[in-house]
Design a protein around this motif. Structure first.
Motif, PDB file in Angstrom:
ATOM      1  N   ILE A 117      42.667  42.028  34.673  1.00  0.00           N
ATOM      2  CA  ILE A 117      41.897  41.210  35.414  1.00  0.00           C
ATOM      3  C   ILE A 117      42.380  41.732  36.604  1.00  0.00           C
ATOM      4  CG2 ILE A 117      40.556  39.005  35.742  1.00  0.00           C
ATOM      5  CD1 ILE A 117      40.489  38.196  33.216  1.00  0.00           C
ATOM      6  N   LEU A 118      43.903  40.810  37.240  1.00  0.00           N
ATOM      7  CA  LEU A 118      44.953  40.909  38.303  1.00  0.00           C
ATOM      8  C   LEU A 118      44.217  42.469  38.430  1.00  0.00           C
ATOM      9  CD1 LEU A 118      47.044  38.465  37.637  1.00  0.00           C
ATOM     10  CD2 LEU A 118      44.823  38.449  38.136  1.00  0.00           C
ATOM     11  N   GLU A 119      44.947  43.628  37.972  1.00  0.00           N
ATOM     12  CA  GLU A 119      45.156  44.677  38.147  1.00  0.00           C
ATOM     13  C   GLU A 119      43.772  45.309  38.393  1.00  0.00           C
ATOM     14  OE1 GLU A 119      46.934  46.550  34.980  1.00  0.00           O
ATOM     15  OE2 GLU A 119      49.119  44.948  34.969  1.00  0.00           O
ATOM     16  N   ILE A 120      42.595  45.311  38.475  1.00  0.00           N
ATOM     17  CA  ILE A 120      41.334  45.592  38.245  1.00  0.00           C
ATOM     18  C   ILE A 120      41.740  44.986  40.373  1.00  0.00           C
ATOM     19  CG2 ILE A 120      38.776  45.825  38.608  1.00  0.00           C
ATOM     20  CD1 ILE A 120      39.605  45.326  35.327  1.00  0.00           C
ATOM     21  N   GLY A 121      41.504  43.998  40.241  1.00  0.00           N
ATOM     22  CA  GLY A 121      41.523  43.900  41.604  1.00  0.00           C
ATOM     23  C   GLY A 121      42.389  44.331  42.936  1.00  0.00           C
ATOM     24  N   ARG A 122      43.849  44.573  42.423  1.00  0.00           N
ATOM     25  CA  ARG A 122      45.055  45.191  42.719  1.00  0.00           C
ATOM     26  C   ARG A 122      44.142  46.685  42.967  1.00  0.00           C
ATOM     27  NH1 ARG A 122      48.381  43.044  39.377  1.00  0.00           N
ATOM     28  NH2 ARG A 122      49.642  41.059  40.030  1.00  0.00           N
ATOM     29  N   PHE A 123      43.642  47.268  42.055  1.00  0.00           N
ATOM     30  CA  PHE A 123      42.912  48.264  42.223  1.00  0.00           C
ATOM     31  C   PHE A 123      42.596  48.871  43.408  1.00  0.00           C
ATOM     32  CE2 PHE A 123      40.104  51.818  41.256  1.00  0.00           C
ATOM     33  CZ  PHE A 123      40.934  53.267  40.999  1.00  0.00           C
ATOM     34  N   THR A 124      41.122  48.420  42.662  1.00  0.00           N
ATOM     35  CA  THR A 124      40.528  48.379  43.864  1.00  0.00           C
ATOM     36  C   THR A 124      40.729  48.027  45.551  1.00  0.00           C
ATOM     37  OG1 THR A 124      39.674  45.583  44.250  1.00  0.00           O
ATOM     38  CG2 THR A 124      38.975  47.014  43.245  1.00  0.00           C
ATOM     39  N   ARG A 125      41.417  47.854  45.893  1.00  0.00           N
ATOM     40  CA  ARG A 125      42.800  47.452  47.093  1.00  0.00           C
ATOM     41  C   ARG A 125      43.495  48.969  47.604  1.00  0.00           C
ATOM     42  NH1 ARG A 125      42.857  41.802  45.609  1.00  0.00           N
ATOM     43  NH2 ARG A 125      45.260  42.095  44.289  1.00  0.00           N
ATOM     44  N   ARG A 126      44.112  48.514  46.754  1.00  0.00           N
ATOM     45  CA  ARG A 126      45.331  50.163  47.394  1.00  0.00           C
ATOM     46  C   ARG A 126      44.407  50.852  47.181  1.00  0.00           C
ATOM     47  NH1 ARG A 126      49.179  52.691  42.657  1.00  0.00           N
ATOM     48  NH2 ARG A 126      49.661  54.176  43.261  1.00  0.00           N
ATOM     49  N   HIS A 127      43.137  51.332  46.801  1.00  0.00           N
ATOM     50  CA  HIS A 127      42.504  52.717  46.286  1.00  0.00           C
ATOM     51  C   HIS A 127      41.135  52.034  47.742  1.00  0.00           C
ATOM     52  CE1 HIS A 127      45.122  55.068  43.829  1.00  0.00           C
ATOM     53  NE2 HIS A 127      44.822  53.983  43.172  1.00  0.00           N
ATOM     54  N   ARG A 128      41.125  51.228  48.521  1.00  0.00           N
ATOM     55  CA  ARG A 128      40.150  51.173  48.843  1.00  0.00           C
ATOM     56  C   ARG A 128      38.550  51.371  47.935  1.00  0.00           C
ATOM     57  NH1 ARG A 128      41.304  50.756  54.422  1.00  0.00           N
ATOM     58  NH2 ARG A 128      44.126  50.919  54.756  1.00  0.00           N
ATOM     59  N   VAL A 129      38.345  50.350  47.071  1.00  0.00           N
ATOM     60  CA  VAL A 129      36.733  50.711  46.306  1.00  0.00           C
ATOM     61  C   VAL A 129      36.456  49.590  47.498  1.00  0.00           C
ATOM     62  CG1 VAL A 129      36.208  50.920  43.803  1.00  0.00           C
ATOM     63  CG2 VAL A 129      38.167  52.138  44.870  1.00  0.00           C
ATOM     64  N   ASP A 130      35.363  49.188  46.985  1.00  0.00           N
ATOM     65  CA  ASP A 130      34.552  48.223  47.227  1.00  0.00           C
ATOM     66  C   ASP A 130      33.581  48.456  46.516  1.00  0.00           C
ATOM     67  OD1 ASP A 130      32.955  46.390  48.426  1.00  0.00           O
ATOM     68  OD2 ASP A 130      31.393  47.969  49.712  1.00  0.00           O
ATOM     69  N   ALA A 131      33.985  47.068  45.600  1.00  0.00           N
ATOM     70  CA  ALA A 131      33.601  47.270  44.265  1.00  0.00           C
ATOM     71  C   ALA A 131      32.399  45.841  44.508  1.00  0.00           C
ATOM     72  CB  ALA A 131      34.671  47.514  42.834  1.00  0.00           C
ATOM     73  N   ASP A 132      32.810  44.699  45.724  1.00  0.00           N
ATOM     74  CA  ASP A 132      32.052  43.226  45.565  1.00  0.00           C
ATOM     75  C   ASP A 132      32.950  42.806  44.092  1.00  0.00           C
ATOM     76  OD1 ASP A 132      30.434  44.725  47.156  1.00  0.00           O
ATOM     77  OD2 ASP A 132      28.898  44.364  45.626  1.00  0.00           O
ATOM     78  N   TYR A 133      34.637  43.069  44.209  1.00  0.00           N
ATOM     79  CA  TYR A 133      35.731  41.958  43.581  1.00  0.00           C
ATOM     80  C   TYR A 133      35.781  40.642  43.882  1.00  0.00           C
ATOM     81  CZ  TYR A 133      39.736  40.747  40.455  1.00  0.00           C
ATOM     82  OH  TYR A 133      40.513  40.682  39.787  1.00  0.00           O
ATOM     83  N   GLU A 134      35.278  39.657  43.447  1.00  0.00           N
ATOM     84  CA  GLU A 134      35.929  38.494  43.171  1.00  0.00           C
ATOM     85  C   GLU A 134      36.347  37.658  42.576  1.00  0.00           C
ATOM     86  OE1 GLU A 134      32.095  36.265  45.014  1.00  0.00           O
ATOM     87  OE2 GLU A 134      30.506  37.664  44.450  1.00  0.00           O
ATOM     88  N   ALA A 135      37.335  37.075  42.939  1.00  0.00           N
ATOM     89  CA  ALA A 135      38.721  36.525  42.013  1.00  0.00           C
ATOM     90  C   ALA A 135      37.740  35.053  41.560  1.00  0.00           C
ATOM     91  CB  ALA A 135      39.958  37.142  42.132  1.00  0.00           C
ATOM     92  N   ASN A 136      36.918  34.824  41.533  1.00  0.00           N
ATOM     93  CA  ASN A 136      36.375  33.466  41.319  1.00  0.00           C
ATOM     94  C   ASN A 136      36.642  32.897  40.152  1.00  0.00           C
ATOM     95  OD1 ASN A 136      34.126  34.992  40.939  1.00  0.00           O
ATOM     96  ND2 ASN A 136      33.025  34.612  42.240  1.00  0.00           N
TER      97      ASN A 136
END
Length: 441
Positions: free
Chosen positions: A106-125
């Motif tokens: 769960i956390l690593e998917i969020g890091r992936f989106t930030r690292r690779h600039r993937v705008d996937a509407d990720y919300e860690a809520n």
């Protein structure tokens, strides 16, 4: 008369230009069949570990078209149907290892989106498991006790008032907050596809796989060509039954969702939901709700039908009786949103296996690998599964290759489903049984 658009909402959030299909004969190190989450994560982790590998993906349509891009977008630590079933079969320690691995994803998917600039509407809520009946309150209490046994000391069943402060639904009797995130699954799939292409992976879109011919170097035959590879990875989710070893290992179960028009400020104000948590009902045939980035409300779940003959055709998106039931459930949860207009109503197929937990492993002396069986809970688990497939492909003995997901010495492949008409009759009976057990548990 209500008129729905029977198109997957997520598919309308990003335009797609498909890549070139496979033409002719090619040779590579690894050929992955299926360009959804499992295949994409496997390619990503393999290329990250061994950049020199020549990896090709053959995809029937384009990445995100199938189950990956139709998911409801809940990124949860769920492994299979429920954690209790894993504890019963594999013991507390192995179930804990699997849950922790998926939780890290769960956390690593969020890091992936930030690292690779993937705008996937990720919300860690996080998400909120809720009870709407006394039987479901008991299930939450049981889940809390199990969570504490597994080391989640802060697990707490919230009172009715505390739960409704988080999500202002009059149907809620109790709730339990669990770590998780929300995502636009289609944009995530498209973002992973762009990332692996940039890493040097070749994706052949519009290249349906006709068959895989095993051998020392297996061959993947598509409608336009063929790939010979050292390793072949089968990652086709509910379409695994197209391959003979998995013909009756999965049952394609349909799940449905409805998406509203963007809510007005006045409509949003009627339902306290400041944390935007995902909402999941604590029962076997669950219902769930969430808000999208543009403040549409998604309501999903309810009936999970199996259609005779393993019917996966897109015509099953148009099932008025399913949407009537789903909308009635929506009003049970949110009667104050009776004026909300729904514009999207669609479905997709989940790959359900007999033991309700993912399966990974190898065939043909190790030259063919596979991963499937997420039972509708795959966004985080596919990320974990990509690491499992990486280590199996590279022959590594690792924490991932020893997870309970892997078939082998400590786990058998799932039992086969019966042929028709027994499968159809059994699926209907199982649905009724789950409803009965949920009401009595």
């Amino acid at each position: 008369m209500v008129s729905y658009k029977h198109v997957v909402y997520w598919h309308d959030t990003e335009q797609v230009v498909p890549g070139d299909p496979l033409r002719g004969r090619v040779d590579c190190d690894v050929c992955i069949v299926g360009g959804g989450f499992t295949g994409l994560w496997a390619a990503y982790f393999l290329k990250e570990a061994e950049p020199a590998l020549d990896i090709r993906i053959v995809e029937a349509k384009h990445s995100g078209y199938g189950a990956s891009g139709r998911a409801d977008g809940f990124v949860t630590p769920t492994v299979g149907k429920d954690i209790q079933a894993l504890v019963d079969e594999f013991g507390l320690d192995r179930a804990l290892d699997a849950s922790r691995a998926v939780g890290r994803s769960i956390l690593e998917i969020g890091r992936f989106t930030r690292r690779h600039r993937v705008d996937a509407d990720y919300e860690a809520n996080d998400y909120l498991m809720v009870a709407t009946s006394p039987a479901q309150v008991k299930r939450l209490e049981h889940d809390r006790e199990l969570a504490e046994r597994m080391g989640a000391a802060q697990a707490e069943v919230l009172s009715q008032d505390a739960t409704r402060e988080l999500v202002g639904s009059p149907a809620l009797l109790a709730g339990m907050r669990t770590g998780g995130a929300l995502v636009n699954p289609f944009k995530l799939a498209r973002g992973i596809a762009r990332t692996v292409r940039d890493m040097g992976v070749t994706i052949h879109d519009d290249s349906p796989c006709l068959r895989v011919e095993p051998g020392i170097r297996p061959r993947v035959i598509t409608t336009g060509g063929e790939v010979t590879a050292d390793k072949v990875v089968l990652a086709t989710n509910a379409h695994m039954d197209a391959f003979p070893p998995f013909r009756r290992k999965i049952a394609p179960i349909w799940t449905y969702a409805m998406i509203s028009e963007p809510l007005t400020d006045g409509q949003l104000a009627r339902v306290p939901w400041a944390g935007r948590e995902g909402l999941v009902e604590a029962k076997s045939l669950l219902t769930c709700a969430r808000l999208t980035r543009d403040n549409r409300v998604m309501f999903a779940g309810g009936p999970a039908p199996y259609y005779f003959g393993r019917d996966k055709r897109q015509r099953n998106m148009n099932r008025p009786e399913v949407y009537r039931k789903l909308y009635a459930e929506f009003l049970r949860f949110f009667p104050m949103w009776a004026d909300v207009e729904f514009s999207y109503a669609y479905g997709g197929v989940a790959d359900v296996v007999r033991d309700f937990a993912p399966h990974f492993g190898t065939l043909a002396g190790g030259s063919v690998l596979y991963g499937y069986g997420y039972c509708g809970n795959g966004i985080a688990a596919t990320h974990t599964g990509g690491k499992v497939l990486r280590d199996l492909a590279l022959g590594k003995d690792s924490d991932y290759s020893r997870l309970l997901f892997v078939d082998g010495e400590h786990r058998r492949p799932p039992r086969s489903f019966p042929p028709e008409p027994a499968l159809y009759l059994g699926a209907r009976a199982a649905t009724r049984l789950m409803d009965w057990k949920d009401a009595r548990s």
